[in-house]
Motif scaffolding. Structure first.
Motif, PDB file in Angstrom:
ATOM      1  N   ASP A  82       5.117 -47.896 -58.816  1.00  0.00           N
ATOM      2  CA  ASP A  82       5.010 -49.120 -58.092  1.00  0.00           C
ATOM      3  C   ASP A  82       5.252 -50.232 -59.177  1.00  0.00           C
ATOM      4  N   GLU A  83       5.217 -50.273 -60.828  1.00  0.00           N
ATOM      5  CA  GLU A  83       5.252 -50.968 -61.120  1.00  0.00           C
ATOM      6  C   GLU A  83       6.695 -51.257 -61.685  1.00  0.00           C
ATOM      7  N   VAL A  84       7.409 -50.430 -61.878  1.00  0.00           N
ATOM      8  CA  VAL A  84       8.922 -50.195 -61.762  1.00  0.00           C
ATOM      9  C   VAL A  84       8.970 -50.988 -60.213  1.00  0.00           C
ATOM     10  N   GLU A  85       9.242 -51.052 -59.150  1.00  0.00           N
ATOM     11  CA  GLU A  85       9.507 -52.130 -57.804  1.00  0.00           C
ATOM     12  C   GLU A  85       9.502 -52.680 -58.679  1.00  0.00           C
ATOM     13  N   LEU A  86       8.445 -53.918 -59.371  1.00  0.00           N
ATOM     14  CA  LEU A  86       8.196 -54.959 -59.548  1.00  0.00           C
ATOM     15  C   LEU A  86       9.527 -55.392 -60.376  1.00  0.00           C
ATOM     16  N   LEU A  87       9.742 -54.690 -61.826  1.00  0.00           N
ATOM     17  CA  LEU A  87      10.687 -54.503 -62.744  1.00  0.00           C
ATOM     18  C   LEU A  87      12.176 -55.603 -62.127  1.00  0.00           C
ATOM     19  N   ASP A  88      12.494 -53.706 -60.447  1.00  0.00           N
ATOM     20  CA  ASP A  88      13.298 -54.157 -59.119  1.00  0.00           C
ATOM     21  C   ASP A  88      13.594 -55.159 -59.587  1.00  0.00           C
ATOM     22  N   ALA A  89      12.496 -55.928 -58.915  1.00  0.00           N
ATOM     23  CA  ALA A  89      12.777 -56.928 -57.733  1.00  0.00           C
ATOM     24  C   ALA A  89      13.380 -58.404 -58.928  1.00  0.00           C
ATOM     25  N   MET A  90      12.608 -57.963 -60.119  1.00  0.00           N
ATOM     26  CA  MET A  90      12.679 -59.380 -61.104  1.00  0.00           C
ATOM     27  C   MET A  90      14.110 -59.022 -61.418  1.00  0.00           C
ATOM     28  N   GLU A  91      15.165 -58.067 -61.248  1.00  0.00           N
ATOM     29  CA  GLU A  91      16.420 -57.987 -61.836  1.00  0.00           C
ATOM     30  C   GLU A  91      16.962 -58.923 -60.201  1.00  0.00           C
ATOM     31  N   GLU A  92      16.693 -58.187 -58.970  1.00  0.00           N
ATOM     32  CA  GLU A  92      17.210 -58.580 -57.711  1.00  0.00           C
ATOM     33  C   GLU A  92      17.098 -60.156 -57.932  1.00  0.00           C
ATOM     34  N   GLU A  93      15.948 -60.523 -58.593  1.00  0.00           N
ATOM     35  CA  GLU A  93      16.198 -61.972 -58.327  1.00  0.00           C
ATOM     36  C   GLU A  93      17.125 -62.579 -58.733  1.00  0.00           C
ATOM     37  N   HIS A  94      17.267 -62.482 -60.658  1.00  0.00           N
ATOM     38  CA  HIS A  94      18.059 -62.705 -60.965  1.00  0.00           C
ATOM     39  C   HIS A  94      19.944 -62.560 -60.532  1.00  0.00           C
ATOM     40  N   GLU A  95      19.543 -61.344 -59.758  1.00  0.00           N
ATOM     41  CA  GLU A  95      21.353 -61.762 -59.435  1.00  0.00           C
ATOM     42  C   GLU A  95      21.670 -62.102 -58.303  1.00  0.00           C
ATOM     43  N   THR A  96      20.601 -62.943 -57.936  1.00  0.00           N
ATOM     44  CA  THR A  96      20.362 -63.480 -55.828  1.00  0.00           C
ATOM     45  C   THR A  96      20.791 -64.672 -57.277  1.00  0.00           C
ATOM     46  N   ILE A  97      20.424 -65.225 -58.071  1.00  0.00           N
ATOM     47  CA  ILE A  97      20.336 -67.071 -58.522  1.00  0.00           C
ATOM     48  C   ILE A  97      21.951 -66.818 -59.135  1.00  0.00           C
ATOM     49  N   ASP A  98      22.783 -65.818 -59.663  1.00  0.00           N
ATOM     50  CA  ASP A  98      23.925 -65.547 -60.248  1.00  0.00           C
ATOM     51  C   ASP A  98      24.731 -66.423 -59.503  1.00  0.00           C
ATOM     52  N   PRO A  99      25.187 -65.944 -58.219  1.00  0.00           N
ATOM     53  CA  PRO A  99      25.882 -66.744 -57.773  1.00  0.00           C
ATOM     54  C   PRO A  99      25.703 -68.195 -57.209  1.00  0.00           C
ATOM     55  N   LEU A 100      24.368 -68.499 -56.827  1.00  0.00           N
ATOM     56  CA  LEU A 100      23.633 -70.349 -57.125  1.00  0.00           C
ATOM     57  C   LEU A 100      24.312 -71.112 -57.563  1.00  0.00           C
ATOM     58  N   ILE A 101      24.157 -70.455 -59.474  1.00  0.00           N
ATOM     59  CA  ILE A 101      24.440 -71.540 -60.185  1.00  0.00           C
ATOM     60  C   ILE A 101      26.193 -71.665 -60.491  1.00  0.00           C
ATOM     61  N   HIS A 135       7.294 -65.976 -58.945  1.00  0.00           N
ATOM     62  CA  HIS A 135       6.371 -64.142 -58.342  1.00  0.00           C
ATOM     63  C   HIS A 135       6.441 -63.790 -60.284  1.00  0.00           C
ATOM     64  N   GLU A 136       7.414 -64.331 -60.742  1.00  0.00           N
ATOM     65  CA  GLU A 136       6.939 -63.666 -62.330  1.00  0.00           C
ATOM     66  C   GLU A 136       5.600 -64.001 -62.717  1.00  0.00           C
ATOM     67  N   GLU A 137       5.240 -65.042 -62.445  1.00  0.00           N
ATOM     68  CA  GLU A 137       4.358 -66.104 -63.160  1.00  0.00           C
ATOM     69  C   GLU A 137       3.433 -65.251 -62.405  1.00  0.00           C
ATOM     70  N   GLY A 138       2.687 -64.870 -61.051  1.00  0.00           N
ATOM     71  CA  GLY A 138       1.798 -64.185 -60.435  1.00  0.00           C
ATOM     72  C   GLY A 138       1.670 -62.457 -61.381  1.00  0.00           C
ATOM     73  N   ASP A 139       3.192 -62.222 -61.016  1.00  0.00           N
ATOM     74  CA  ASP A 139       2.423 -60.391 -60.915  1.00  0.00           C
ATOM     75  C   ASP A 139       3.228 -59.517 -62.414  1.00  0.00           C
ATOM     76  N   ALA A 140       4.606 -60.099 -63.431  1.00  0.00           N
ATOM     77  CA  ALA A 140       5.515 -59.678 -64.170  1.00  0.00           C
ATOM     78  C   ALA A 140       4.537 -60.324 -65.553  1.00  0.00           C
ATOM     79  N   LEU A 141       4.202 -61.274 -65.701  1.00  0.00           N
ATOM     80  CA  LEU A 141       4.085 -61.640 -66.657  1.00  0.00           C
ATOM     81  C   LEU A 141       2.522 -61.150 -67.784  1.00  0.00           C
ATOM     82  N   PRO A 142       1.382 -61.157 -65.868  1.00  0.00           N
ATOM     83  CA  PRO A 142       0.219 -60.626 -66.312  1.00  0.00           C
ATOM     84  C   PRO A 142       0.184 -59.062 -66.947  1.00  0.00           C
ATOM     85  N   LEU A 143       1.504 -58.960 -66.010  1.00  0.00           N
ATOM     86  CA  LEU A 143       2.027 -57.374 -66.626  1.00  0.00           C
ATOM     87  C   LEU A 143       2.466 -56.928 -68.138  1.00  0.00           C
ATOM     88  N   MET A 144       3.023 -58.190 -68.362  1.00  0.00           N
ATOM     89  CA  MET A 144       3.680 -57.921 -69.854  1.00  0.00           C
ATOM     90  C   MET A 144       2.985 -58.133 -70.706  1.00  0.00           C
TER      91      MET A 144
END
Length: 221
Positions: A82-101, A135-144
Motif C-alpha cells: 500500500d505504501e509502495v503505491e504511494l511511491l508509484d504515485a509520486m513518480e507518476e506525478e513527476h512524469e506528468t509535470i515534465d511535459p508541462l515544463i 500530496h507529497e506533504e500530506g502523505d509522503a513526507l510523514p512516511l519518510m
C-alpha cells in the motif's frame, strides 16, 4: 506563501518545506505573469529569469527524489504494498509535470505566438505542481520522516547540493529565503555554513533582488 508548519520539525523536513514554499511562490508568479493579456514579446522575455530559476531548482529537486528518495523508500517498504503505491504515485506525478515544463519552455521560446499558449501551459503546470506538493506533504513526507534513516536524508541533501553547485548557490540561497518570515529565515540560515550565510548577507541577497523580477523581499536583514 505558507511558512512554518510543524513545531520541532527536523532540519531535513524544514528544508523540504522551505523548498516547497519557494516552488509555490514562483508557481504563483508564473501564473500571474502568464495571465497578462496581449502579445507583446517583451512579456515573455520578462519571465525568463524567474522561470529559469524555478525550472532548474525543480528539476534538481525531483531528480534527487527520483534517484535517491523513492528507490531507497522502495527498499524499506518492500513488504508494504500500500505504501509502495504511494511511491508509484509520486513518480507518476513527476512524469506528468515534465511535459508541462516543456510546454512553458516552448511558449517562452516562441516570440511570435508563444503568448497564445503561455496562459494555458502555466495554468496546467501550476495545477499539477501544487497538487503534487500537497500530496507529497500530506502523505509522503510523514512516511519518510518515520522511515528514512538519517544517512539517506544526508545522501539526498548532498545530491541536491551537488546539483546546485557553487555556480547556482548565489541564486539558490536567496531564492530559498525569498519571502520567508524572520523566524523562518533564522531557521533556514542556521542550516547553512557560516561562510555561505556571510555571502548571502553581504552580496547574494541584493544581487538576486536586482536580477529577479519575481523577488518579493526578505524577512531577515
Amino acid at each position: 506563501m505558507t511558512t512554518a508548519r510543524q513545531p520541532g520539525e527536523s532540519g531535513d523536513l524544514l528544508m523540504m518545506y522551505a523548498f516547497h514554499d519557494g516552488l509555490r511562490r514562483d508557481v504563483a508568479a508564473v501564473a500571474k505573469s502568464a495571465a497578462v493579456t496581449g502579445d507583446d514579446p517583451a512579456r515573455l522575455t520578462a519571465t525568463h529569469f524567474g522561470w529559469d530559476l524555478l525550472k532548474r531548482f525543480l528539476i534538481i529537486h525531483h531528480s534527487a527524489e527520483d534517484e535517491i528518495l523513492w528507490p531507497r523508500m522502495r527498499e524499506i517498504l518492500v513488504d508494504r504494498p500500500d505504501e509502495v503505491e504511494l511511491l508509484d504515485a509520486m513518480e507518476e506525478e513527476h512524469e506528468t509535470i515534465d511535459p508541462l515544463i516543456a510546454a512553458i519552455d516552448a511558449a517562452l521560446a516562441d516570440q511570435e505566438g508563444g503568448h497564445a499558449a503561455l496562459g494555458d501551459a502555466a495554468d496546467a503546470f501550476a495545477t499539477a505542481l501544487n497538487a503534487h506538493l500537497t500530496h507529497e506533504e500530506g502523505d509522503a513526507l510523514p512516511l519518510m520522516s518515520r522511515e528514512l534513516p538519517t544517512a539517506d536524508w544526508v545522501r539526498f541533501a548532498d545530491s541536491q547540493r551537488n546539483g546546485v553547485g557553487q555556480g547556482l548557490a548565489p541564486r539558490y540561497v536567496p531564492w530559498l529565503l525569498d519571502g520567508a518570515t524572520p523566524e523562518r529565515a533564522d531557521q533556514i540560515l542556521a542550516i547553512f555554513p557560516p561562510p555561505v550565510v556571510a555571502q548571502y548577507r553581504r552580496a547574494w541577497r541584493q544581487q538576486y533582488a536586482e536580477l529577479n523580477p519575481w523577488a518579493t523581499g526578505y524577512g531577515r536583514a
